[in-house]
Design an enzyme around this catalytic site. Structure first.
Site, PDB file in Angstrom:
ATOM      1  NE  ARG A 116      59.766  -2.437  30.186  1.00 24.30           N
ATOM      2  CZ  ARG A 116      60.271  -1.530  30.692  1.00 24.30           C
ATOM      3  NH1 ARG A 116      61.651  -1.553  30.582  1.00 24.30           N
ATOM      4  NH2 ARG A 116      59.825  -0.639  31.154  1.00 24.30           N
TER       5      ARG A 116
ATOM      6  CD  GLN B 269      52.211  -0.389  26.679  1.00 21.70           C
ATOM      7  OE1 GLN B 269      51.416   0.581  26.703  1.00 21.70           O
ATOM      8  NE2 GLN B 269      53.087  -0.476  25.620  1.00 21.70           N
TER       9      GLN B 269
ATOM     10  CE1 TYR C  22      65.085  -2.401  29.692  1.00 16.50           C
ATOM     11  CE2 TYR C  22      64.345  -4.676  29.448  1.00 16.50           C
ATOM     12  CZ  TYR C  22      64.611  -3.426  30.250  1.00 16.50           C
ATOM     13  OH  TYR C  22      63.476  -3.189  31.208  1.00 16.50           O
TER      14      TYR C  22
ATOM     15  CB  SER D 140      56.644   2.063  32.145  1.00 15.10           C
ATOM     16  OG  SER D 140      57.186   1.168  31.111  1.00 15.10           O
TER      17      SER D 140
ATOM     18  CG  ASP E  78      56.309  -1.656  32.372  1.00 19.11           C
ATOM     19  OD1 ASP E  78      57.196  -1.700  33.384  1.00 19.11           O
ATOM     20  OD2 ASP E  78      56.487  -1.560  31.062  1.00 19.11           O
TER      21      ASP E  78
END
Lengths: 349, 349
Positions: A104, A109, A208, A115, A112
């Site tokens: 990540r 991005q 996380y 997401s 991703d």
């Protein structure tokens, strides 16, 4: 849908020939007629000819068996705990990439999928909550008096949680967000919601949360149980791919809630954040309704596909060099998302 | 639920004894335990003792037969086209008031059930639309690019339509409102929506639109058909109680819309504003989905009941004098809402 008409143009501009299964995009709002300059065929012909197969969910065993050795598969391959599927990818000598495995990082991005699909899931979870709740979300002032806004709590402030918070706020609910990672406070507050403080922190790595100790969990749960007595709607979003969802809401907590309260458990796929959640089902317990919807992005297929197809295209650019497939395994994004290559397993759970 | 715990207190304060059917409020979120200082009985005992029966929908024939002659019934009695029910109210010598018949004056607002329930219906119709649409309502900016907001059109800018517009706006959709009554423009615009101009005006009386001439309808429909080609979601709310809903959307118009477009027809109960609407059903036609949900307020029973119970109490105050029932038929609100009294029909369709 892994290739939208918009992305088909982009793939074509990179010199890639596109073969689509007939009607593959229809259910997502992309009829065959919407695509320009692509070829159509039945599923068998697509599989037999593909150098690269772009998919949304893992192809089934029969489909994998029809791909030629050395071909590339890109999609959400759900490799966690799927050793049989991984073995088949290896045996078929397929080079496979699972986009859920991308690190990540900033550079990742644009590809991703966790997401982009979580944003859709968070939005849809809150719509489902608003529709299923016996109460209005917004305050309503009428000639017959004022209706107070609903109190909504979102547990887990990742992409899905933040989108759920944003949606509850848009709808006019009195909204709170909670996350064990204190660094999420600012994001929750920037959406106009209140950050719920329970006195427990679990800042972790890779974006996380770390797992809480038994004492920390007990303190968190006691404070939470007390707070839940005033809440009308909870949306839970605490999930880490490949691990069982943490159990945050106990049966006892649910029993302490108001009759008519509602829980939408977005972590149902991983077993749920509430111990009463039944994946895909509606449960009623002590007057509280618990919904465990599955595959929420599929409910907004057009926009979910638009984002997903962009993710796939952006990842595809890493694999293409002058129109030819040549994955560079020195690239962290390529290496870390690889599940199988040249007859070897590359995925480590 | 026609009497909530909050309103039960108010009725008691007026010296009224309250008898509730066991569990009558449970489904709406008001368990028996939530009521203070009321008595509970089974349905037969309630009917046999009641001087005034407060209800949400018309009691069935068996229930009406159990009421004593001279008792009063207050609720939404749906008298339009219900000559058999009216005959039974008269034969049983019941004094009955249907709150849908109240004139829409300032003094009647606090008891205007059409308004309060329409607000709930408009809100819920737009939530259903947002959930059923394959597209996001809000604009979404992600690392994988921008998702454009949905284009939403609300037809009919009464209480339900305005609430639907407000909800679409809250959710971030690009929202338009349309009504044949030009005086609604200001209200639509005050909610941040655009007023759709089709070049036809039908200012009417009593707050409702007059019926359009054939030429006016043709001009309206042609301009509308053209405009609909760009719309993602339509919510229609054009209904006048006791009359069939005007057919505004033709099959040809629907066929001109984008695949994936959605219509939620709030007038389904009166036959629908779209000629393809099937009350209570989901219809798919040329890639467009048409929903005709029924009894929308029941989906948000707690807040719908809070408003309805306040309407009923406010009307009840007109009937009570020193704790005794003594309707004053010189009061316009009492006279106009009366369906039957002293063995006579008072309702004129």
């Amino acid at each position: 849908m892994a290739i939208t008409p918009e992305m088909a143009k982009k793939w074509r501009a990179r010199g890639v020939r596109i073969l689509l299964q007939h009607d593959a995009g229809r259910a997502a709002g992309f009829p065959d007629a919407a695509y320009a300059d692509v070829e159509f065929a039945d599923a068998a012909a697509v599989l037999a000819q593909a150098d690269l197969l772009a998919c949304v969910l893992p192809p089934d065993d029969a489909a994998l068996a029809q791909l030629r050795p050395g071909s590339v598969v890109v999609g959400q391959l759900r490799p966690h705990g799927a050793s049989a599927r991984i073995a088949q990818l290896v045996d078929a000598r397929l080079t496979s990439f699972s986009l859920e495995l991308l690190p990540r990082t900033t550079r990742a991005q644009a590809m991703d999928v966790l997401s982009s699909q979580a944003a859709v899931a968070g939005y849809r979870a809150m719509l489902i909550a608003a529709e299923a709740s016996p109460k209005f979300f917004p305050m309503l002032t009428t000639a017959a008096g004022t209706i107070r806004p609903s109190k909504v709590l979102v547990i887990g402030a990742g992409v899905a949680g933040l989108q759920a918070i944003a949606t509850a706020r848009r709808l006019g609910a009195q909204t709170e967000g909670y996350d064990v990672r204190p660094e999420t406070r600012e994001q929750v507050e920037s959406l106009g919601a209140k950050f719920l403080e329970l006195g427990v922190s679990a800042a972790g790595s890779g974006g996380y949360a770390r797992e809480l100790s038994a004492e920390e969990r007990a303190a968190q749960q006691q404070a939470l149980a007390e707070h839940l007595k005033s809440i009308d709607v909870i949306v839970t979003t605490a999930a880490v791919p490949g691990r069982p969802a943490p159990k945050i809401l106990s049966a006892a907590m649910v029993e302490g809630m108001k009759p008519g309260a509602l829980i939408v458990d977005l972590a149902a796929e991983g077993g749920g954040n509430c111990e009463l959640t039944q994946p895909g089902q509606r449960v009623e317990h002590a007057g509280v309704v618990i919904l465990g919807p599955l595959n929420l992005p599929a409910g907004a297929p057009l926009h979910a596909s638009e984002m997903y197809a962009r993710n796939v295209f952006n990842f595809g650019e890493l694999l293409l060099h002058d129109g030819a497939l040549a994955p560079d395994f020195n690239d962290e994004l390529v290496a870390k998302s690889c599940v199988s290559h040249a007859g070897e397993v590359r995925f480590t759970a």
